[in-house]
Design an enzyme around this catalytic site. Structure first.
Site, PDB file in Angstrom:
ATOM      1  N   HIS A  85       3.065   8.766  -4.318  1.00 50.12           N
ATOM      2  CA  HIS A  85       2.757   9.262  -5.674  1.00 50.12           C
ATOM      3  C   HIS A  85       1.640  10.317  -5.651  1.00 50.12           C
ATOM      4  O   HIS A  85       1.316  10.844  -4.598  1.00 50.12           O
ATOM      5  CB  HIS A  85       2.441   8.077  -6.607  1.00 50.12           C
ATOM      6  CG  HIS A  85       3.446   6.964  -6.441  1.00 50.12           C
ATOM      7  ND1 HIS A  85       4.696   7.002  -7.004  1.00 50.12           N
ATOM      8  CD2 HIS A  85       3.396   5.807  -5.705  1.00 50.12           C
ATOM      9  CE1 HIS A  85       5.366   5.914  -6.645  1.00 50.12           C
ATOM     10  NE2 HIS A  85       4.615   5.172  -5.856  1.00 50.12           N
ATOM     11  N   GLU A 123      -1.836   3.021  -8.243  1.00 47.95           N
ATOM     12  CA  GLU A 123      -1.287   3.009  -6.889  1.00 47.95           C
ATOM     13  C   GLU A 123      -1.609   4.315  -6.155  1.00 47.95           C
ATOM     14  O   GLU A 123      -1.895   4.309  -4.961  1.00 47.95           O
ATOM     15  CB  GLU A 123       0.239   2.803  -6.960  1.00 47.95           C
ATOM     16  CG  GLU A 123       0.895   2.717  -5.594  1.00 47.95           C
ATOM     17  CD  GLU A 123       2.425   2.675  -5.687  1.00 47.95           C
ATOM     18  OE1 GLU A 123       2.958   2.575  -6.805  1.00 47.95           O
ATOM     19  OE2 GLU A 123       3.070   2.742  -4.623  1.00 47.95           O
ATOM     20  N   HIS A 176       2.542   2.681   0.184  1.00 46.22           N
ATOM     21  CA  HIS A 176       2.752   2.309  -1.225  1.00 46.22           C
ATOM     22  C   HIS A 176       2.172   0.924  -1.486  1.00 46.22           C
ATOM     23  O   HIS A 176       1.735   0.227  -0.566  1.00 46.22           O
ATOM     24  CB  HIS A 176       4.256   2.281  -1.555  1.00 46.22           C
ATOM     25  CG  HIS A 176       4.868   3.637  -1.660  1.00 46.22           C
ATOM     26  ND1 HIS A 176       5.166   4.227  -2.864  1.00 46.22           N
ATOM     27  CD2 HIS A 176       5.232   4.524  -0.696  1.00 46.22           C
ATOM     28  CE1 HIS A 176       5.676   5.439  -2.643  1.00 46.22           C
ATOM     29  NE2 HIS A 176       5.736   5.637  -1.333  1.00 46.22           N
ATOM     30  N   GLU A 251       4.925  -1.242   1.831  1.00 46.84           N
ATOM     31  CA  GLU A 251       4.451  -1.734   0.536  1.00 46.84           C
ATOM     32  C   GLU A 251       3.331  -2.706   0.893  1.00 46.84           C
ATOM     33  O   GLU A 251       3.573  -3.844   1.302  1.00 46.84           O
ATOM     34  CB  GLU A 251       5.581  -2.442  -0.231  1.00 46.84           C
ATOM     35  CG  GLU A 251       6.715  -1.518  -0.670  1.00 46.84           C
ATOM     36  CD  GLU A 251       6.386  -0.674  -1.904  1.00 46.84           C
ATOM     37  OE1 GLU A 251       5.274  -0.792  -2.442  1.00 46.84           O
ATOM     38  OE2 GLU A 251       7.258   0.118  -2.319  1.00 46.84           O
TER      39      GLU A 251
HETATM   40 ZN   LIG Z   1       4.954   3.428  -4.785  1.00 43.11          ZN
END
Ligand SMILES: [Zn+2]
Length: 285
Positions: A85, A123, A176, A251
């Protein structure tokens, strides 16, 4: 008096640490025990020899730094890091919904805003901080690092570029954190493209995911929803689909889980995530 007060606090620390360690054991597969042992060996070597490791220019808390990157030789290696992001995405909806190639013949939104903790820690901030720490460690070990974005205030890049920017690198690690609806899910998981760019690259992506999973498992719990090795195989993630090199999305944890949110919001926690990723990359070579 002091000793009486100290003992319960040490006990509490030990109790708090135990669940993570237990989960780590569950997440290890027997076939990769040699890798795990090698990883433990290099980590403890670094711990012993890096007494004064970790002072950083921005005053980060260095106490969580498990590895002294100078102990490792990544000279000649090129590593692509994609901090997921970007800080400017949320304020530019039309730019991030622009359609781009998904790497499988279709199209997909350029990018998304990402998730956040319940106290609104984004995030994008988390991935940027962990990615920057990881870059610092990799460069200190002699590696060349390519980042997918140059700051945390811009928009994008789009998901196709988040794959192709890694062309020519040895690997792509995309950072992430997950945002489940519920606060119950906990732990990290790893994602590889299935099918991958080709069979050889797909196999290499899997070994990279396993290596990162083992190193993450030394400090964090794997998310049990993704099986024993916490690896998920997906055909629909454009960043992975557009990569020509071994590629893994990590993640790191669940941002809605209060315990993990607290960890991600702390500098000490983020340093631990970066250390674990660094170790997983070193072990893969
Ligand atoms: Zn993400």
């Amino acid at each position: 008096m002091t000793q009486r007060l100290l003992a319960p606090s040490l006990l509490l620390t030990a109790v708090l640490l135990l669940p993570g360690l237990a989960a780590c054991d569950q997440g290890s597969s027997g076939s990769a025990s040699a890798t795990t042992q090698a990883s433990e060996r290099t980590t403890s070597k670094a711990k012993t020899e890096s007494g004064q490791a970790g002072k950083t220019a921005d005053g980060r808390d260095d106490t969580a730094s498990a590895s002294d990157p100078g102990e490792f030789d990544l000279e000649g290696k090129t590593i692509a890091i994609d901090p997921g992001h970007n800080g400017g995405n949320a304020s530019h909806p039309s730019e991030i919904t622009r359609q781009v190639p998904d790497g499988r013949g279709g199209t997909k939104d350029c990018n998304t805003t990402g998730t956040s903790t319940d106290s609104d820690y984004p995030e994008a901030d988390f991935t940027w901080d962990v990615g920057s720490r990881l870059r610092e460690s990799l460069e200190a070990a002699g590696a060349k690092v390519v980042l997918s974005r140059k700051d945390n205030t811009s928009v994008g890049p789009c998901v196709d570029e988040r794959g192709t920017f890694a062309d020519g690198a040895d690997m792509l690690v995309s950072i992430h954190a997950n945002g489940s609806e519920s606060s119950s899910p906990k732990g990290f998981h790893l994602i590889v493209a299935d099918p991958g760019a080709d069979e050889k690259t797909e196999r290499a992506s899997t070994t990279l995911a396993k290596s990162l999973g083992h190193s993450m498992g030394e400090s964090f719990s794997p998310n049990s929803a993704y099986g024993k090795d916490a690896i998920s195989r997906r055909p629909d993630l454009a960043g992975l689909n557009n990569a020509s090199v071994p590629a893994v999305i990590v993640e790191c944890g669940e941002m809605r889980n209060p315990t993990e949110a607290k960890l991600m919001e702390s500098k000490t926690g983020r340093a631990k995530y970066a250390d674990a990723l660094f170790q997983g990359i070193v072990d893969w070579y």
